[in-house]
Design a protein around this motif. Sequence first.
Motif, mmCIF file in Angstrom:
data_model
loop_
_atom_site.group_PDB
_atom_site.id
_atom_site.type_symbol
_atom_site.label_atom_id
_atom_site.label_comp_id
_atom_site.label_asym_id
_atom_site.label_seq_id
_atom_site.Cartn_x
_atom_site.Cartn_y
_atom_site.Cartn_z
ATOM 1 N N VAL A 133 28.917 23.022 3.553
ATOM 2 C CA VAL A 133 29.428 23.955 3.379
ATOM 3 C C VAL A 133 29.568 23.747 5.072
ATOM 4 O O VAL A 133 30.685 23.926 5.335
ATOM 5 C CB VAL A 133 28.805 24.508 2.456
ATOM 6 N N MET A 165 37.098 24.659 2.624
ATOM 7 C CA MET A 165 36.293 23.279 1.708
ATOM 8 C C MET A 165 38.075 22.984 1.210
ATOM 9 O O MET A 165 37.161 22.319 0.336
ATOM 10 C CB MET A 165 35.060 24.315 1.492
ATOM 11 N N ASN A 222 29.048 20.447 -4.489
ATOM 12 C CA ASN A 222 30.030 21.944 -4.100
ATOM 13 C C ASN A 222 31.904 21.733 -4.663
ATOM 14 O O ASN A 222 31.828 22.116 -4.277
ATOM 15 C CB ASN A 222 30.325 21.224 -2.564
ATOM 16 N N LYS A 274 31.650 21.433 7.870
ATOM 17 C CA LYS A 274 32.998 21.524 6.945
ATOM 18 C C LYS A 274 33.592 23.106 7.716
ATOM 19 O O LYS A 274 34.691 22.956 7.990
ATOM 20 C CB LYS A 274 33.387 21.383 5.947
ATOM 21 N N THR A 301 32.656 31.147 5.012
ATOM 22 C CA THR A 301 33.398 29.541 5.562
ATOM 23 C C THR A 301 34.064 30.566 6.058
ATOM 24 O O THR A 301 35.394 29.805 6.452
ATOM 25 C CB THR A 301 33.655 29.137 4.746
#
Length: 884
Positions: free
Chosen positions: A878, A366, A380, A881, A845
Amino acid sequence: MYRTTPPVIHLKDYRPPEFLIDRAALHFDLGLEETAVHAELDLRRNPAAKRGDGDLYLDGEHLELLEVALDDRTLPPAEYEIREDALVVHRVPDRFRLRTRVLIRPADNTALEGLYVSGDMLCTQCEAEGFRRITYFIDRPDVMTRFSVALAADAERFPVLLANGNPVGEETLEDGRKVARWDDPFPKPSYLFAVVAGDLAAVSDRFTTLSGREVPLNIYVEPENTDKCDHAMRSLKAAMRWDEERYGREYDLDVFNIVAVSHFNMGAMENKGLNVFNAKYILARPDTATDMDFAGIEGVVAHEYFHNWTGNRITCRDWFQLSLKEGFTVYRDQEFSADQSSRGVKRIEDVRMLRARQFPEDAGPMAHPVRPDSYIEINNFYTATVYEKGAEVVRMQANLLGPERFRKGTDLYFERFDGQAVTTEDFVRCMEEAGDIDLSQFRRWYAQAGTPVLECADSFDAHTGAYTLEIRQHTPTTPGQSTKLPLQIPFAVGLLDAAGADLPVQLDGETEAPAPGTRMLALREAVERFTFVGLDAEPVPSLLRGFSAPVIVRYPYTDAQLTFLMAHDSDGFNRWDAAQSLSVRLLLELVAESDKPVPEAYIEAVGRALKQDDADADQALLAEVLTLPSESYLGDQMTVVDVDGIHRAREQLAAAIGEQLRDALLGVLERNQEPVEYDLSPAAMGRRALRNAALGYLMRAPTPDIVERCRAQFEAGHNMTDVIAALRCLVDADPEHVGDAGEQALTAFYQRWAEDPLVLDKWFGLQAQSSRPDTLERVEGLLEHPKFTLTNPNRVRALIGAFAVGNPLRFHAVDGAGYRFLADRILELDPLNPQIASRLLYPMTRWRRYDEIRQALIRAQLERILEVEGLSNDVYEVVSKSLG
Ligand code: PHE
Ligand code: ZN
């Protein structure tokens, strides 16, 4: 599976709005189940914009349209079109008045954007794009409007009716309803709009501004909380004074109101004249809030207040400019807090947070610049990069200019742009003009993502007394940005002699030596070499003093040099940083080599630090030095995170300190007992921090007398800082040492605080963070607890967030149960509150940082989420990505 991917919004596509709304008169008929909103908008074509297709586009979501009229003529359906996210009015004139009537349903609003219900009250949250859930509007920050508002509601259920600006009248109608009118003289973007209605009690005070105006201040809370507002009020008044003194900024309305609400997605919101707060950042009493909570309140109250100038009077042109208001305002609140207590400790806390949250973001999927180029969902992008790195970027400019020129720069900014919606570029240009410096290369800080790494090497020529420092900067590639350019980096350096004293830092070619101390070097090239002269012996360099730029420094210090800097560096920040580096290094060695004993030299260094605890020591700073780097931070330093090894090593080191320095730690406990009178002075907070750090070590290798002390501290209940510290020790301790004291304490704590939601959050959080093997089961059990609910973000963060982010050992259990648990919760939450669901994704993530087994397990959960139909844009962005 088929899915239409949501559109990507790009900065390069920015166009000025086709229409402007000069004035808006809104009438609300408020009800929990149903609220009617009548809007009267004065629109005109924007002379600065290109003509479009002749239609007017108004944003609107989840609205039931009852009527639309143009210049007093009700429009037939053929003249407009209702879309899922807009109202299109066909063929409008250049200047006209539009009236709409819509119905909204606050009680069904679990997303907490727009008008929603919290407890028994109604409140709004409009940033970034929530106003479109209240009425049809051009919901973007470069449309600035003068709002007047009338609020009508049942007088008994909603005796307090608040909106932005100044109160201009109140009347009670014959049917038992009440109407309150508010008028905001300052044009503002719709994201700063707010209304609140409820049966609230006010804690009130007054503030006299620089020019002598008396401003009433009110903090509205649920009636049972009026005894928890003192600290927030004190912080507000201090912030108002500080902004006058430091920036020449005075408050501008007849009244300043704050409301504390229990259901809030973020920390707080700077709505003009009506700041709305997550109750967590207002309510505090010594027995309910820790010193950290008190500091958080001071910082957030100031932050929101400071937005009145940096955000409200001058706002953002578009959401890519978010850091214009957030980076600057965080810088301002950091400096304010630094002035309220210990500047050095504040800097350490801020940098620790930047390294813990922003550096990993910059190194992950991110990653984005302080001024992003694109987004799918703006929610976000309320990130550590926009906020905390943005603050560092302002801080660097302030340091480059120095205090006088920086003040000239901000004065120019306020004067030139008051009442406008502007860009980060406008801000930098003011700094450039007022500071008379060239910031063209510096601007890259706004555009380039990733944390720069500075590789430092040195050499000393004993014959000439010349010392050369070579610095290579490079920024790792980030998603969508493969080429990185060198940045302008302010790099503060000191040189220490063998006794630990600062040397003059004299550059080759300078005829005169400066006074001993710190020298600010300006890095601009990929490789820079600096030669310092006039040295009798090889110095020890102290690099990036005060953390003069948000970068990672690599220099091959020996353990002995780090120990030396830890003891002698005149820069307090670097003393702390040397201690951190030493601990990180040792801990990574212990991770790699599980039977390695803890070196004596390390224990001695900690022992020497403990000896500094005397009457005129800075106990808060000492507590920071004694705090070991967190498990996640240690993980960030490894190529592949060794979850179990890190936990084991950190426990081993803590236990060694607890055992081998037992007497010294007991001495700390003795010397830093709480005086009978509790207070919030920096000195008292420092004493508590140091004492509890010592207790934490002692409880790693506890003897019965220590356990007894800990239990006594818990039971004495003197203040929440001490209670929570003791409770945490008891809960985390091996039952072999403490028996069921942990369980008993948890039960007692629950019984005492079951009805205080903010304190109860601590009870949930503590259990979620426990390293005990059955923690996940316990967390799953707590989901069923009568006091748990997915509809309160604080509660969700306290249980689920604390487990996923604050408990790497158990969350990353190699059976994948933690990952499955989190994905399940995210999928439950997404339809209710996509912002909160999306934020919970964060630990997943980072899957690339783990071993193959864990990578596969986390990916499987991310893929599972992505398969789900009807995912929010927030979660979709999110997850996609992260996998991409
Ligand atoms: N603008 C708020 C602040 O930083 C944060 C916020 C953003 C609150 C979006 C709610 C929604 O002070
Ligand atoms: Zn803010």
